[in-house]
Scaffold this active site. Structure first.
Site, PDB file in Angstrom:
ATOM      1  N   ASP A 321     -11.119   6.462 -12.917  1.00  0.00           N
ATOM      2  CA  ASP A 321     -11.707   5.126 -12.752  1.00  0.00           C
ATOM      3  C   ASP A 321     -12.148   4.513 -14.085  1.00  0.00           C
ATOM      4  OD1 ASP A 321     -11.225   5.215 -10.058  1.00  0.00           O
ATOM      5  OD2 ASP A 321     -13.231   5.896  -9.519  1.00  0.00           O
ATOM      6  N   LYS A 348      -4.405   1.368  -7.216  1.00  0.00           N
ATOM      7  CA  LYS A 348      -5.847   1.202  -6.993  1.00  0.00           C
ATOM      8  C   LYS A 348      -6.115  -0.190  -6.397  1.00  0.00           C
ATOM      9  CE  LYS A 348      -7.067   5.247  -8.371  1.00  0.00           C
ATOM     10  NZ  LYS A 348      -7.651   6.193  -7.432  1.00  0.00           N
ATOM     11  N   ARG A 395     -13.506  -3.081 -10.923  1.00  0.00           N
ATOM     12  CA  ARG A 395     -13.554  -2.381 -12.219  1.00  0.00           C
ATOM     13  C   ARG A 395     -12.911  -3.212 -13.332  1.00  0.00           C
ATOM     14  NH1 ARG A 395     -16.143   1.951 -10.819  1.00  0.00           N
ATOM     15  NH2 ARG A 395     -15.589   3.011  -8.883  1.00  0.00           N
TER      16      ARG A 395
HETATM   17  C1  S3P Z   1     -12.605   8.397  -4.902  1.00  0.00           C
HETATM   18  C2  S3P Z   1     -11.498   9.010  -5.419  1.00  0.00           C
HETATM   19  C3  S3P Z   1     -10.619   8.397  -6.419  1.00  0.00           C
HETATM   20  C4  S3P Z   1     -11.265   7.202  -7.106  1.00  0.00           C
HETATM   21  C5  S3P Z   1     -11.977   6.306  -6.143  1.00  0.00           C
HETATM   22  C6  S3P Z   1     -13.030   7.062  -5.352  1.00  0.00           C
HETATM   23  C7  S3P Z   1     -13.401   9.123  -3.884  1.00  0.00           C
HETATM   24  O1  S3P Z   1      -9.427   7.986  -5.790  1.00  0.00           O
HETATM   25  O2  S3P Z   1     -10.311   6.467  -7.824  1.00  0.00           O
HETATM   26  O3  S3P Z   1     -12.619   5.245  -6.847  1.00  0.00           O
HETATM   27  O4  S3P Z   1     -14.549   8.725  -3.607  1.00  0.00           O
HETATM   28  O5  S3P Z   1     -12.894  10.108  -3.350  1.00  0.00           O
HETATM   29  P1  S3P Z   1      -8.203   9.030  -5.559  1.00  0.00           P
HETATM   30  O6  S3P Z   1      -8.804  10.238  -5.013  1.00  0.00           O
HETATM   31  O7  S3P Z   1      -7.286   8.412  -4.567  1.00  0.00           O
HETATM   32  O8  S3P Z   1      -7.581   9.191  -6.919  1.00  0.00           O
END
Ligand code: S3P
Length: 436
Positions: A321, A348, A395
């Site tokens: 992120d 995303k 973001r």
């Molecule tokens: C998150 C996992 C991440 C992240 C998202 C929040 C979570 O995504 O990018 O902002 O809370 O499990 P991914 O697991 O799909 O990479």
């Protein structure tokens, strides 16, 4: 500093430095998990410092629709009367997850195991994000789940019985891993998930905290389902990803020093710290301690002369992120930075590779988008004030706001309302640290 123009836009002026001591709002991932495990617990739970941002509020409203009693006390804590693992009620109408991939993907694992059907919907951005990555393993567990054309939301779930699986995930994704582990709680037996690189482990840590039998071995996690757990008290730590916006501002604006207190320092999240240190950034961690099975501490960061770095695929899950912020740092650093293995960023809340490169280019920077990577040539002159846009992605909006503080002229950012999905206090905190 800031002038809200038409609805959803902001004009930011350059500042001379940022300084002071702040706290940031509760962690979004941990808020989600604390809510899910408390709602499915036996008895009552209390959650302090829950993140009341739109993403988490949407998931909270889903649980209310599923019959869980949730109140906010005078101190702002959430008091939840857990429904128990088998106590969710058939909802009236569709379940709306707004912008939240975490909400939809994690809750699909829970809903797939219920005795009632459900329809999971989201906003335009969420409805464009890939859901096949959770549908495939859930279907293998026996779930009856379908999506709309192209494996997109809405998701349609019909009552099903869930069996344990051993699943090798092709992506390092905490949302995929957590979805399967949550479904596994409803299966009799051991569910095992492995991933190519370790993604954030908040689900596993919270399972341990609630006394759920979970085992972690490198990139493999297993959970034994079928048991119940009791409600607990939790305090959500500050969100590292939210803190990173202010760390970046302090690093790039000369003469700045900022202290950010009570920030989650889970090592599966802090790849940004390692990168900043490799770039020569000055960051100190103090007051390190554990809070509800998560490490936290205070971060002090000062403006620094930065050098370029190379970031490879295996580093990415720990900073997924923060890639937009690392691109901004790299544009202020000496030399050429390559951030490789970041194609997941196209999936995303927006296509972040496109958003980062086009918008930083608007601000006069050399940021090249390639198939799987970003290539940034630093120190090509100061950031230029410009008209930029967030693509509706929180973001991106906040990264551009940080860039704007360090630009030569004023910057107009359109589409900043989305900041509310993860960090409603962002502009208020920004106002409190800037010096004109
Ligand atoms: C998150 C996992 C991440 C992240 C998202 C929040 C979570 O995504 O990018 O902002 O809370 O499990 P991914 O697991 O799909 O990479």
């Amino acid at each position: 500093m800031e002038r809200i123009t038409e609805k959803d836009s902001v004009i930011l002026c350059p500042v001379s430095r940022v300084s002071g001591e702040i706290t940031v709002s509760g962690d979004k991932s941990i808020s989600h998990r604390s809510l899910i495990f408390s709602c499915l617990a036996e008895g009552s739970s209390r959650i302090d410092n829950f993140l009341f941002a739109q993403d988490c509020v949407d998931t909270l409203n889903v649980f209310k629709k599923l019959g869980v009693k949730i109140k906010k006390d005078r101190a702002g804590a959430l008091i939840i009367s857990g429904a128990g693992r088998k106590g969710l009620k058939k909802p009236r109408g569709k379940l709306y997850f707004g912008n939240s991939g975490t909400g939809m993907r994690l809750m699909a694992g829970v809903l797939a195991a219920q005795e009632f059907p459900s329809v999971l919907t989201g906003d335009a951005s969420l409805s464009g994000r890939p859901m096949g990555r959770i549908i495939r393993p859930l279907a293998r567990m026996g779930a009856d789940i379908t999506a709309t054309e192209g494996d997109h939301a809405p998701l349609f779930i019909r009552p099903g019985t869930i069996d344990p699986i051993t699943y090798k995930s092709p992506v390092a994704s905490a949302q995929v891993k957590s979805c399967i582990l949550l479904a596994g709680l409803f299966a009799g037996g051991k569910t095992v998930v492995s991933e190519p690189y370790k993604s954030r482990d908040h689900t596993e840590r919270m399972m341990e905290y609630f006394g759920i039998p979970v085992k972690i071995k490198g990139c493999q996690v297993s959970v034994t389902g079928g048991g119940d757990w009791q409600g607990k008290c939790i305090t959500v730590p500050g969100d590292f990803s939210s803190a990173a916006f202010f760390m970046t501002a302090a690093l790039i604006i000369p003469g700045s020093t900022l202290r950010i207190k009570n920030v989650n320092l889970n090592p599966t999240r802090t790849g940004y710290l390692d990168v900043v240190r490799r770039m020569g950034g000055e960051i100190k961690i103090t007051n390190k301690r554990e809070l509800y099975n998560e490490p936290i501490g205070d971060i002090t960061v000062s403006s620094s002369q930065l050098e370029s770095v190379n970031i490879g695929r295996k580093d990415v899950p720990r900073l997924i992120d923060e890639v937009p912020l690392i691109a901004l740092l790299a544009s202020r650093a000496k030399g050429k930075t390559i951030i490789d293995g970041v194609e997941e960023l196209r999936k995303k809340e927006s296509n972040r590779l496109h958003a980062v490169s086009t918008q930083l280019q608007n601000m006069g920077q050399s940021v090249e988008e390639q198939q799987n990577s970003l290539v940034i040539t630093g120190k090509q002159g100061q950031l230029r004030g410009a008209k930029v846009e967030s693509f509706g992605d929180h973001r991106i909006a906040m990264m551009l706001a940080v860039a704007a503080l360090n630009a030569r002229e004023e910057t107009s950012i359109s589409g900043v309302g989305c900041v509310d999905t993860s960090f409603p206090d962002f502009f208020k905190i920004m106002e409190s640290v800037i010096e004109k």
